[in-house]
Design a protein around this motif. Structure first.
Motif, PDB file in Angstrom:
ATOM      1  N   PRO A   4      25.168 -34.139  60.626  1.00 56.74           N
ATOM      2  CA  PRO A   4      25.721 -35.173  61.506  1.00 56.74           C
ATOM      3  C   PRO A   4      24.825 -35.517  62.705  1.00 56.74           C
ATOM      4  O   PRO A   4      24.993 -36.552  63.328  1.00 56.74           O
ATOM      5  CB  PRO A   4      27.040 -34.566  61.998  1.00 56.74           C
ATOM      6  N   THR A   5      23.890 -34.641  63.035  1.00 55.39           N
ATOM      7  CA  THR A   5      23.000 -34.890  64.171  1.00 55.39           C
ATOM      8  C   THR A   5      21.550 -34.950  63.702  1.00 55.39           C
ATOM      9  O   THR A   5      21.195 -34.439  62.646  1.00 55.39           O
ATOM     10  CB  THR A   5      23.131 -33.784  65.226  1.00 55.39           C
ATOM     11  N   ILE A   6      20.723 -35.552  64.538  1.00 55.03           N
ATOM     12  CA  ILE A   6      19.303 -35.707  64.213  1.00 55.03           C
ATOM     13  C   ILE A   6      18.544 -34.485  64.722  1.00 55.03           C
ATOM     14  O   ILE A   6      18.783 -34.020  65.831  1.00 55.03           O
ATOM     15  CB  ILE A   6      18.754 -36.988  64.872  1.00 55.03           C
ATOM     16  N   GLY A   7      17.624 -33.987  63.916  1.00 56.13           N
ATOM     17  CA  GLY A   7      16.806 -32.841  64.309  1.00 56.13           C
ATOM     18  C   GLY A   7      15.465 -32.883  63.612  1.00 56.13           C
ATOM     19  O   GLY A   7      15.180 -33.785  62.817  1.00 56.13           O
ATOM     20  N   PRO A   8      14.602 -31.896  63.876  1.00 58.14           N
ATOM     21  CA  PRO A   8      13.244 -31.923  63.318  1.00 58.14           C
ATOM     22  C   PRO A   8      13.189 -31.831  61.783  1.00 58.14           C
ATOM     23  O   PRO A   8      12.307 -32.408  61.171  1.00 58.14           O
ATOM     24  CB  PRO A   8      12.553 -30.726  63.964  1.00 58.14           C
ATOM     25  N   ASN A   9      14.113 -31.121  61.160  1.00 57.04           N
ATOM     26  CA  ASN A   9      14.099 -30.956  59.701  1.00 57.04           C
ATOM     27  C   ASN A   9      15.328 -31.557  59.042  1.00 57.04           C
ATOM     28  O   ASN A   9      15.666 -31.198  57.922  1.00 57.04           O
ATOM     29  CB  ASN A   9      13.985 -29.474  59.330  1.00 57.04           C
ATOM     30  N   ASN A  10      16.021 -32.417  59.764  1.00 57.93           N
ATOM     31  CA  ASN A  10      17.208 -33.029  59.175  1.00 57.93           C
ATOM     32  C   ASN A  10      17.238 -34.518  59.458  1.00 57.93           C
ATOM     33  O   ASN A  10      16.441 -35.038  60.228  1.00 57.93           O
ATOM     34  CB  ASN A  10      18.488 -32.324  59.635  1.00 57.93           C
ATOM     35  N   VAL A  11      18.170 -35.190  58.803  1.00 60.72           N
ATOM     36  CA  VAL A  11      18.300 -36.642  58.890  1.00 60.72           C
ATOM     37  C   VAL A  11      19.785 -36.984  59.027  1.00 60.72           C
ATOM     38  O   VAL A  11      20.639 -36.287  58.482  1.00 60.72           O
ATOM     39  CB  VAL A  11      17.681 -37.328  57.647  1.00 60.72           C
ATOM     40  N   GLN A  12      20.050 -38.034  59.770  1.00 61.75           N
ATOM     41  CA  GLN A  12      21.417 -38.518  59.913  1.00 61.75           C
ATOM     42  C   GLN A  12      21.588 -39.718  58.989  1.00 61.75           C
ATOM     43  O   GLN A  12      20.774 -40.640  59.008  1.00 61.75           O
ATOM     44  CB  GLN A  12      21.688 -38.923  61.358  1.00 61.75           C
ATOM     45  N   VAL A  13      22.644 -39.698  58.184  1.00 63.84           N
ATOM     46  CA  VAL A  13      22.935 -40.793  57.253  1.00 63.84           C
ATOM     47  C   VAL A  13      24.263 -41.424  57.671  1.00 63.84           C
ATOM     48  O   VAL A  13      25.255 -40.718  57.879  1.00 63.84           O
ATOM     49  CB  VAL A  13      23.021 -40.284  55.796  1.00 63.84           C
ATOM     50  N   THR A  14      24.288 -42.751  57.800  1.00 65.38           N
ATOM     51  CA  THR A  14      25.539 -43.460  58.059  1.00 65.38           C
ATOM     52  C   THR A  14      25.707 -44.562  57.025  1.00 65.38           C
ATOM     53  O   THR A  14      24.732 -45.165  56.570  1.00 65.38           O
ATOM     54  CB  THR A  14      25.587 -44.082  59.473  1.00 65.38           C
ATOM     55  N   VAL A  15      26.950 -44.809  56.651  1.00 63.51           N
ATOM     56  CA  VAL A  15      27.286 -45.861  55.705  1.00 63.51           C
ATOM     57  C   VAL A  15      28.368 -46.720  56.351  1.00 63.51           C
ATOM     58  O   VAL A  15      29.375 -46.200  56.828  1.00 63.51           O
ATOM     59  CB  VAL A  15      27.804 -45.282  54.367  1.00 63.51           C
ATOM     60  N   ILE A  16      28.144 -48.021  56.369  1.00 66.96           N
ATOM     61  CA  ILE A  16      29.135 -48.963  56.888  1.00 66.96           C
ATOM     62  C   ILE A  16      29.615 -49.821  55.723  1.00 66.96           C
ATOM     63  O   ILE A  16      28.813 -50.293  54.930  1.00 66.96           O
ATOM     64  CB  ILE A  16      28.533 -49.853  57.994  1.00 66.96           C
ATOM     65  N   ASN A  17      30.923 -50.005  55.621  1.00 65.60           N
ATOM     66  CA  ASN A  17      31.545 -50.819  54.575  1.00 65.60           C
ATOM     67  C   ASN A  17      31.228 -50.310  53.170  1.00 65.60           C
ATOM     68  O   ASN A  17      30.760 -51.056  52.312  1.00 65.60           O
ATOM     69  CB  ASN A  17      31.140 -52.290  54.713  1.00 65.60           C
ATOM     70  N   ALA A  18      31.502 -49.040  52.932  1.00 62.68           N
ATOM     71  CA  ALA A  18      31.299 -48.472  51.599  1.00 62.68           C
ATOM     72  C   ALA A  18      32.216 -49.166  50.599  1.00 62.68           C
ATOM     73  O   ALA A  18      33.351 -49.527  50.932  1.00 62.68           O
ATOM     74  CB  ALA A  18      31.580 -46.975  51.616  1.00 62.68           C
ATOM     75  N   PRO A  19      31.733 -49.381  49.362  1.00 62.34           N
ATOM     76  CA  PRO A  19      32.582 -50.023  48.342  1.00 62.34           C
ATOM     77  C   PRO A  19      33.856 -49.204  48.090  1.00 62.34           C
ATOM     78  O   PRO A  19      33.846 -47.980  48.179  1.00 62.34           O
ATOM     79  CB  PRO A  19      31.697 -50.030  47.096  1.00 62.34           C
ATOM     80  N   ASN A  20      34.933 -49.896  47.783  1.00 63.28           N
ATOM     81  CA  ASN A  20      36.234 -49.290  47.485  1.00 63.28           C
ATOM     82  C   ASN A  20      36.814 -48.518  48.673  1.00 63.28           C
ATOM     83  O   ASN A  20      37.603 -47.597  48.482  1.00 63.28           O
ATOM     84  CB  ASN A  20      36.161 -48.385  46.248  1.00 63.28           C
ATOM     85  N   GLN A  21      36.392 -48.878  49.880  1.00 63.74           N
ATOM     86  CA  GLN A  21      36.917 -48.274  51.098  1.00 63.74           C
ATOM     87  C   GLN A  21      37.323 -49.397  52.049  1.00 63.74           C
ATOM     88  O   GLN A  21      36.861 -50.529  51.906  1.00 63.74           O
ATOM     89  CB  GLN A  21      35.868 -47.369  51.762  1.00 63.74           C
ATOM     90  N   PRO A  22      38.160 -49.113  53.028  1.00 67.15           N
ATOM     91  CA  PRO A  22      38.556 -50.145  53.983  1.00 67.15           C
ATOM     92  C   PRO A  22      37.348 -50.713  54.737  1.00 67.15           C
ATOM     93  O   PRO A  22      36.399 -49.991  55.040  1.00 67.15           O
ATOM     94  CB  PRO A  22      39.496 -49.404  54.948  1.00 67.15           C
ATOM     95  N   ALA A  23      37.392 -52.000  55.018  1.00 66.15           N
ATOM     96  CA  ALA A  23      36.284 -52.671  55.711  1.00 66.15           C
ATOM     97  C   ALA A  23      36.141 -52.141  57.130  1.00 66.15           C
ATOM     98  O   ALA A  23      37.111 -51.804  57.793  1.00 66.15           O
ATOM     99  CB  ALA A  23      36.528 -54.178  55.743  1.00 66.15           C
ATOM    100  N   GLY A  24      34.886 -52.051  57.569  1.00 63.29           N
ATOM    101  CA  GLY A  24      34.594 -51.670  58.945  1.00 63.29           C
ATOM    102  C   GLY A  24      34.566 -50.179  59.213  1.00 63.29           C
ATOM    103  O   GLY A  24      34.240 -49.771  60.323  1.00 63.29           O
ATOM    104  N   VAL A  25      34.895 -49.355  58.236  1.00 64.17           N
ATOM    105  CA  VAL A  25      34.896 -47.907  58.453  1.00 64.17           C
ATOM    106  C   VAL A  25      33.465 -47.392  58.375  1.00 64.17           C
ATOM    107  O   VAL A  25      32.713 -47.749  57.483  1.00 64.17           O
ATOM    108  CB  VAL A  25      35.791 -47.193  57.419  1.00 64.17           C
ATOM    109  N   VAL A  26      33.097 -46.533  59.338  1.00 62.76           N
ATOM    110  CA  VAL A  26      31.770 -45.921  59.367  1.00 62.76           C
ATOM    111  C   VAL A  26      31.886 -44.517  58.792  1.00 62.76           C
ATOM    112  O   VAL A  26      32.761 -43.741  59.174  1.00 62.76           O
ATOM    113  CB  VAL A  26      31.197 -45.876  60.796  1.00 62.76           C
ATOM    114  N   TRP A  27      30.992 -44.202  57.884  1.00 59.84           N
ATOM    115  CA  TRP A  27      30.955 -42.898  57.223  1.00 59.84           C
ATOM    116  C   TRP A  27      29.692 -42.167  57.676  1.00 59.84           C
ATOM    117  O   TRP A  27      28.621 -42.757  57.751  1.00 59.84           O
ATOM    118  CB  TRP A  27      30.958 -43.074  55.702  1.00 59.84           C
ATOM    119  N   TYR A  28      29.824 -40.869  57.953  1.00 59.56           N
ATOM    120  CA  TYR A  28      28.720 -40.064  58.471  1.00 59.56           C
ATOM    121  C   TYR A  28      28.370 -38.975  57.461  1.00 59.56           C
ATOM    122  O   TYR A  28      29.247 -38.255  56.984  1.00 59.56           O
ATOM    123  CB  TYR A  28      29.108 -39.421  59.800  1.00 59.56           C
TER     124      TYR A  28
END
Length: 181
Positions: A114-138
């Protein structure tokens, strides 16, 4: 002298009873009563709408798991400076997948957190298919394998599990390739 003392005591005693006399029952003072005896709406100014006190717990708009395949036909990967970009996006219609690194990524494997660091990555998805509009996924778990060249970055997402910020269910699973040239 004894008469003066007796008269003073009697005067004090009469004054005490005068001031302690029970007040009139019909005074205009606010007093507690039973609801059946009260007038008005029982303290609710809008009788057709219940009054909420305290905090209202949030409700989850999503109800089912879904899967998102990133990359391929219909996906647009905005250009980025391959040697200096820390944000890589994939867009398909209203669906947007964003990978955010602490520093420009180099070839290797990064842990999704969920957080950014030297050996990791943060991924976010906005408006995933088959999900309610406007929801942000982490992104909570998963791997991103990065392959960089002098003019491109390709990120292969494997078993990335995304949830909402306040809810651990449902889950959006993400796999595929996000990159830029």
């Amino acid at each position: 002298m004894k008469i003066k003392i007796a008269f003073t005591c009697l005067l004090i005693l009469v004054s005490f009873f005068f001031f302690c006399k029970k007040k009139n029952e019909n005074s205009n003072a606010i007093a507690p009563t039973y609801k059946s005896e009260a007038t008005g709406t029982g303290a609710n100014p809008n009788i057709n709408n219940s009054t909420q006190t305290g905090t209202v717990p949030p409700t989850n708009p999503a109800t089912q798991n879904s899967h998102l395949q990133v990359g391929g036909s219909g996906w647009v990967n905005p250009s980025c400076a391959s040697t200096g970009s820390v944000v890589i996006k994939g867009i398909n219609g209203v669906t947007e997948v964003t990978l955010t690194f602490l520093t420009p990524p180099t070839s290797g494997t990064y842990q999704v957190t969920p957080t950014i660091g030297p050996n990791n990555v943060q991924v976010t998805v906005i408006n995933a298919p088959n999900q309610p509009a406007g929801v942000v996924w982490y992104g909570k778990t998963g791997l991103v394998t990065v392959n960089t060249t002098s003019n491109s970055i390709n990120c292969n997402l494997t078993s990335v599990q995304c949830t909402q910020q306040n809810f651990n269910f449902p889950v959006v699973s993400v796999s595929g390739v996000v990159g830029c040239n």
